[in-house]
Each structure stands twice: as C-alpha cells, then as structure tokens.
Scaffold this motif. Structure first.
Motif, PDB file in Angstrom:
ATOM      1  N   LYS A 156     -53.776 -12.944  18.181  1.00  0.00           N
ATOM      2  CA  LYS A 156     -54.793 -13.524  17.297  1.00  0.00           C
ATOM      3  C   LYS A 156     -55.902 -14.183  18.106  1.00  0.00           C
ATOM      4  O   LYS A 156     -55.636 -14.918  19.057  1.00  0.00           O
ATOM      5  CB  LYS A 156     -54.154 -14.553  16.358  1.00  0.00           C
ATOM      6  N   GLY A 157     -57.129 -13.891  17.708  1.00  0.00           N
ATOM      7  CA  GLY A 157     -58.285 -14.455  18.395  1.00  0.00           C
ATOM      8  C   GLY A 157     -58.715 -13.683  19.619  1.00  0.00           C
ATOM      9  O   GLY A 157     -59.780 -13.947  20.181  1.00  0.00           O
ATOM     10  N   ARG A 158     -57.904 -12.707  20.043  1.00  0.00           N
ATOM     11  CA  ARG A 158     -58.250 -11.912  21.227  1.00  0.00           C
ATOM     12  C   ARG A 158     -58.467 -10.441  20.882  1.00  0.00           C
ATOM     13  O   ARG A 158     -59.278  -9.769  21.519  1.00  0.00           O
ATOM     14  CB  ARG A 158     -57.148 -12.007  22.273  1.00  0.00           C
ATOM     15  N   THR A 209     -59.209  -7.279  17.989  1.00  0.00           N
ATOM     16  CA  THR A 209     -59.861  -6.984  16.720  1.00  0.00           C
ATOM     17  C   THR A 209     -59.620  -5.520  16.362  1.00  0.00           C
ATOM     18  O   THR A 209     -59.928  -4.629  17.165  1.00  0.00           O
ATOM     19  CB  THR A 209     -61.366  -7.240  16.794  1.00  0.00           C
TER      20      THR A 209
END
Length: 117
Positions: free
Chosen positions: A64-66, A68
């Motif tokens: 998550k956050g890295r 997409t």
C-alpha cells in the motif's frame, strides 16, 4: 485464452518497475484483474486487485502506498506500477483474471522481479 506478463527484471532497492499484462481470448472487461506474487519457499499471495465494474482497487498491506494497479479495457491490459521497491518484493509476479459469477479464472506464466543491490 492468454495472459502475457512483461516488465520484470532486476532493480535496486528504492527503484521502480512497471509490469504489464496483455489479455486475449476472453471478455476482459467482465473480469476482475489481479496481480499475485510468489517468493521462493512461500505461498502465492495477492498483491493488488482492480474490479471489472467501477475499477475499484485494493492492495495488500505490504505494498500500500507504493504499488498502483490500473487497467485499460480498450487495450485489454492491466498494469502494476511498483515504486520504492524493497528486497522483500522479490518474487515471480503473476497476472490473474477472475469471473466470480461464472467461475472462470485464468493465470499468466509469471514475470520475475528481483530487487537487489
């Protein structure tokens, strides 16, 4: 039916890679699309999913956050943009298509991602 992944390779920690999966032989827009990964000696795990309707996304906590996930229904492709890569991201990454209502699922052959200095 085919799912063909590309974009894997060797990258240094902190680097980026973009994986792509091209689908053929089925109605791509009807399928939820996912990326899974399997590291040596470990079970295959879900990394990210994007739904067929609405394009909602969900990610495993470690990415998550890295990472997409995105899809292009006109081109029958699903991509995984991976940033800030860590050695623990090293694995074979697989593309998956799932039609839950119809009970169909398809897998690609996998692409190796190695994060190492």
């Amino acid at each position: 039916v085919q799912l063909v992944e590309s974009g894997g390779g060797l990258v240094q920690p902190g680097g980026s890679l973009r994986l792509s999966c091209v689908a053929s032989g089925f109605t791509f827009s009807r399928y939820d699309m996912s990326w899974y990964r399997q590291a040596p000696g470990k079970v295959r795990e879900l990394v990210a999913v994007i739904t067929s309707v609405g394009g909602s996304t969900n990610y495993a906590d470690p990415v998550k956050g890295r990472f997409t996930i995105s899809r292009d229904n006109a081109k029958n492709t699903v991509d995984l943009q991976m940033n800030s890569l860590k050695p623990e991201d090293t694995a074979v990454y697989y593309c998956n298509a799932l039609d839950l209502r119809g009970g169909y699922t398809y897998w690609g052959q996998g692409t190796q991602v190695t994060v190492s200095s």
